[in-house]
Design an enzyme around this catalytic site. Structure first.
Site, PDB file in Angstrom:
ATOM      1  CG  ASP A  34      -2.057   0.990   1.117  1.00 43.29           C
ATOM      2  OD1 ASP A  34      -3.208   0.552   1.007  1.00 43.29           O
ATOM      3  OD2 ASP A  34      -1.781   2.214   1.128  1.00 43.29           O
ATOM      4  CG  ASN A  88     -12.375  -0.678   3.727  1.00 41.76           C
ATOM      5  OD1 ASN A  88     -12.738  -1.196   4.782  1.00 41.76           O
ATOM      6  ND2 ASN A  88     -11.223  -0.025   3.610  1.00 41.76           N
ATOM      7  CD  GLN A  95     -14.602  -0.635  -3.036  1.00 37.88           C
ATOM      8  OE1 GLN A  95     -15.790  -0.886  -2.797  1.00 37.88           O
ATOM      9  NE2 GLN A  95     -13.909  -1.263  -3.984  1.00 37.88           N
ATOM     10  CG  HIS A 101      -8.482  -2.983  -2.438  1.00 35.40           C
ATOM     11  ND1 HIS A 101      -9.391  -2.299  -3.213  1.00 35.40           N
ATOM     12  CD2 HIS A 101      -8.355  -2.280  -1.283  1.00 35.40           C
ATOM     13  CE1 HIS A 101      -9.796  -1.216  -2.550  1.00 35.40           C
ATOM     14  NE2 HIS A 101      -9.198  -1.189  -1.377  1.00 35.40           N
ATOM     15  CG  LEU A 102      -8.846  -9.711  -0.122  1.00 37.42           C
ATOM     16  CD1 LEU A 102      -8.493 -11.175   0.149  1.00 37.42           C
ATOM     17  CD2 LEU A 102     -10.247  -9.424   0.397  1.00 37.42           C
ATOM     18  CG  HIS A 103      -6.959  -2.969   3.053  1.00 39.44           C
ATOM     19  ND1 HIS A 103      -6.223  -1.817   2.865  1.00 39.44           N
ATOM     20  CD2 HIS A 103      -8.176  -2.725   2.501  1.00 39.44           C
ATOM     21  CE1 HIS A 103      -6.969  -0.918   2.229  1.00 39.44           C
ATOM     22  NE2 HIS A 103      -8.160  -1.435   1.993  1.00 39.44           N
TER      23      HIS A 103
HETATM   24  P1  5GP Z   1      -9.727   1.456   0.224  1.00 40.32           P
HETATM   25  O1  5GP Z   1      -9.825   2.802   0.894  1.00 40.32           O
HETATM   26  O2  5GP Z   1     -10.361   1.482  -1.140  1.00 40.32           O
HETATM   27  O3  5GP Z   1     -10.176   0.313   1.061  1.00 40.32           O
HETATM   28  O4  5GP Z   1      -8.171   1.196   0.024  1.00 40.32           O
HETATM   29  C1  5GP Z   1      -7.458   1.746  -1.019  1.00 40.32           C
HETATM   30  C2  5GP Z   1      -6.002   1.651  -0.625  1.00 40.32           C
HETATM   31  O5  5GP Z   1      -5.230   1.862  -1.787  1.00 40.32           O
HETATM   32  C3  5GP Z   1      -5.575   2.723   0.395  1.00 40.32           C
HETATM   33  O6  5GP Z   1      -5.041   2.077   1.546  1.00 40.32           O
HETATM   34  C4  5GP Z   1      -4.536   3.541  -0.359  1.00 40.32           C
HETATM   35  O7  5GP Z   1      -3.474   3.938   0.463  1.00 40.32           O
HETATM   36  C5  5GP Z   1      -4.081   2.604  -1.457  1.00 40.32           C
HETATM   37  N1  5GP Z   1      -3.673   3.242  -2.691  1.00 40.32           N
HETATM   38  C6  5GP Z   1      -4.334   4.238  -3.363  1.00 40.32           C
HETATM   39  N2  5GP Z   1      -3.671   4.564  -4.492  1.00 40.32           N
HETATM   40  C7  5GP Z   1      -2.568   3.766  -4.527  1.00 40.32           C
HETATM   41  C8  5GP Z   1      -1.497   3.634  -5.469  1.00 40.32           C
HETATM   42  O8  5GP Z   1      -1.399   4.326  -6.486  1.00 40.32           O
HETATM   43  N3  5GP Z   1      -0.549   2.713  -5.205  1.00 40.32           N
HETATM   44  C9  5GP Z   1      -0.603   1.910  -4.070  1.00 40.32           C
HETATM   45  N4  5GP Z   1       0.390   1.027  -3.910  1.00 40.32           N
HETATM   46  N5  5GP Z   1      -1.604   2.007  -3.183  1.00 40.32           N
HETATM   47  C10 5GP Z   1      -2.570   2.928  -3.396  1.00 40.32           C
END
Ligand code: 5GP
Ligand code: ZN
Length: 115
Positions: A34, A88, A95, A101-103
């Site tokens: 991330d 999320n 989200q 995506h899985l964190h």
């Molecule tokens: P969400 O908020 O959708 O559950 O998680 C999205 C995740 O993607 C966030 O933790 C954010 O830091 C990560 N993220 C967003 N843009 C990028 C990117 O360009 N590269 C990487 N490696 N992670 C990203």
């Protein structure tokens, strides 16, 4: 070419069009660090195919594969003290990137309930 290939940041990462620290890749799934980690270890595990969220994940084998990749990564990364797997879903679920995506979060003590 479908629009999401240009507009979806995770589709671009899967295809190597924008850089990321890839920690796993096969024909169905990719995992990378991330960009703004919320824990000392913070990996995102994604299907290579554009699927918006868990709500649209109908392929049971792919669902199983994503979980297998996640647990193998946890093993490889040596996070034996425990870890958390989160996905999320949608606006109220927090989200921000609309590609499933899985964190995988580890390396610190997690709290409950999440915010
Ligand atoms: P969400 O908020 O959708 O559950 O998680 C999205 C995740 O993607 C966030 O933790 C954010 O830091 C990560 N993220 C967003 N843009 C990028 C990117 O360009 N590269 C990487 N490696 N992670 C990203
Ligand atoms: Zn995508």
């Amino acid at each position: 070419m479908p629009d999401y290939l240009d507009s979806c940041i995770f589709c671009q990462i899967v295809r190597g069009r924008i850089p990321a620290t890839i920690v796993y890749h096969d024909e169905r799934a990719t995992a990378f660090r991330d960009a703004h980690p919320s824990a000392p270890t913070h990996i995102l595990i994604v299907p290579n195919q554009h699927i918006e969220s868990l709500t649209e994940l109908e392929d049971v084998e792919l669902a199983g594969h994503l979980l297998q990749v996640t647990r193998q990564l946890a093993k490889q990364l040596g996070v034996e003290n425990g870890y958390r797997v989160v996905t999320n879903v949608g606006a109220d679920g927090g989200q921000s990137v609309l590609h499933l995506h899985l964190h995988l979060l580890a390396g610190r003590k997690m709290t409950w309930p999440p915010g």
